[in-house]
Design a protein around this motif. Structure first.
Motif, PDB file in Angstrom:
ATOM      1  N   GLU A 116       0.840  -1.214   0.000  1.00 37.41           N
ATOM      2  CA  GLU A 116       0.000   0.000   0.000  1.00 37.41           C
ATOM      3  C   GLU A 116       0.871   1.257   0.000  1.00 37.41           C
ATOM      4  O   GLU A 116       0.690   2.170  -0.805  1.00 37.41           O
ATOM      5  N   TYR A 117       1.876   1.272   0.895  1.00 34.34           N
ATOM      6  CA  TYR A 117       2.728   2.464   0.989  1.00 34.34           C
ATOM      7  C   TYR A 117       3.562   2.637  -0.281  1.00 34.34           C
ATOM      8  O   TYR A 117       3.785   3.752  -0.747  1.00 34.34           O
TER       9      TYR A 117
ATOM     10  N   GLN B 142       2.650   1.718  -3.285  1.00 30.60           N
ATOM     11  CA  GLN B 142       1.692   2.254  -4.279  1.00 30.60           C
ATOM     12  C   GLN B 142       1.474   3.759  -4.077  1.00 30.60           C
ATOM     13  O   GLN B 142       1.335   4.513  -5.020  1.00 30.60           O
ATOM     14  N   ASN B 143       1.479   4.153  -2.788  1.00 29.80           N
ATOM     15  CA  ASN B 143       1.238   5.586  -2.487  1.00 29.80           C
ATOM     16  C   ASN B 143       2.479   6.450  -2.713  1.00 29.80           C
ATOM     17  O   ASN B 143       2.467   7.637  -2.445  1.00 29.80           O
TER      18      ASN B 143
ATOM     19  N   SER C 150       5.630   6.197  -1.205  1.00 23.44           N
ATOM     20  CA  SER C 150       6.555   6.481  -0.087  1.00 23.44           C
ATOM     21  C   SER C 150       7.995   6.241  -0.526  1.00 23.44           C
ATOM     22  O   SER C 150       8.287   5.241  -1.176  1.00 23.44           O
TER      23      SER C 150
END
Ligand SMILES: CC(C)(COP(=O)(O)OP(=O)(O)OC[C@H]1O[C@@H](n2cnc3c(N)ncnc32)[C@H](O)[C@@H]1O)[C@@H](O)C(=O)NCCC(=O)NCCS
Ligand SMILES: Nc1ncnc2c1ncn2[C@@H]1O[C@H](COP(=O)(O)OP(=O)(O)OP(=O)(O)O)[C@@H](O)[C@H]1O
Length: 200
Positions: free
Chosen positions: A102-103, A105-106, A108
């Motif tokens: 998730e991170y 994909q975001n 980070s």
């Protein structure tokens, strides 16, 4: 390319203290202890397996895991702790991998994996670099007793269920000496973040 930092230490060495400092600087934190609590929530397969392995005595009337009871069993019995680890750790790894994706994909730049048993569970492959939070055993014992209201023998059993912190010093890429003030800890953290050129 997202950099993955493994944050580890020993029980009560100051991992959460340092991860809060990292969070305040905008770094995403994936906490294995949080994952382990998620994994044993009522309705989760791991909780059913824990009840099957340890009996009804470790389940509270409200259906939640009796953490103190289970802790009093597994921190005095290596085999029973291995059984518990075998039940919970796969769920912890899958939860952490999901959060990591998730991170990434975001977008980070850096992700912090707060894993108490990083070395014991041979999870160093998950991290590009390992940051150790070190404290001497006397301070560790005192802080653990103080924080958790444990007797010296209970606290000592928890500490000795893990790899000695001194041994972890040799295995880490950087070490924060958390024996002194929080300011001293934070200034070491700032130096490491700078030398590793890490941004959130
Ligand atoms: C035994 C349990 C129920 C005790 O719960 P309690 O609330 O008292 O402790 P908590 O979960 O907050 O853990 C506090 C610290 O204990 C240490 N610790 C926890 N589990 C273990 C373990 N299996 N082996 C060695 N140390 C451990 C870690 O340093 C952790 O940060 C709980 O720790 C647990 O489910 N442990 C198995 C899962 C696990 O290994 N978690 C560690 C991170 S992956
Ligand atoms: N430099 C410090 N000076 C004084 N007290 C500290 C310092 N660092 C941490 N503490 C205290 O010591 C205790 C343990 O710290 P912390 O909870 O961060 O350890 P931890 O490694 O995350 O523990 P666990 O393995 O149980 O998750 C806490 O009560 C915390 O407030």
């Amino acid at each position: 390319m997202t950099v993955i930092i493994g944050l580890t230490g020993g029980i009560a060495s100051g991992k959460s203290t340092v991860s809060r400092m990292l969070e305040a600087r905008g770094f995403p934190i994936i906490d294995a202890d949080v994952a382990a609590r998620e994994a044993v929530k009522p309705g989760q397969k791991a909780l059913e397996e824990i009840e099957a392995a340890f009996g009804q005595e470790v389940i509270q009337p409200d259906g939640m895991l009796d953490r103190a009871k289970l802790g009093s069993i597994v921190f005095h019995d290596d085999e029973k702790r291995k059984t518990l680890n075998g039940i919970v750790h796969p769920a912890v790894r899958s939860w952490m991998n999901g959060k990591k994706e998730e991170y990434i994909q975001n977008g980070s730049n850096t992700i912090i994996l707060d894993i108490p048993l990083l070395f014991e569970s041979k999870l160093t492959y998950m991290a590009d670099k390992v940051l150790l939070v070190y404290v001497d055993e006397k301070t560790q014992l005192h802080r653990l007793m103080e924080r958790n209201g444990l007797s010296e023998s209970e606290a000592s059993a928890r500490i000795h269920s893990q790899m000695p912190l001194k041994q972890k010093v040799e295995l880490a890429d950087a070490v924060i000496d958390n024996n002194q003030s929080l300011d001293h800890t934070e200034s070491q953290l700032a130096d490491i973040l700078g030398s590793w050129n890490l941004t959130p």
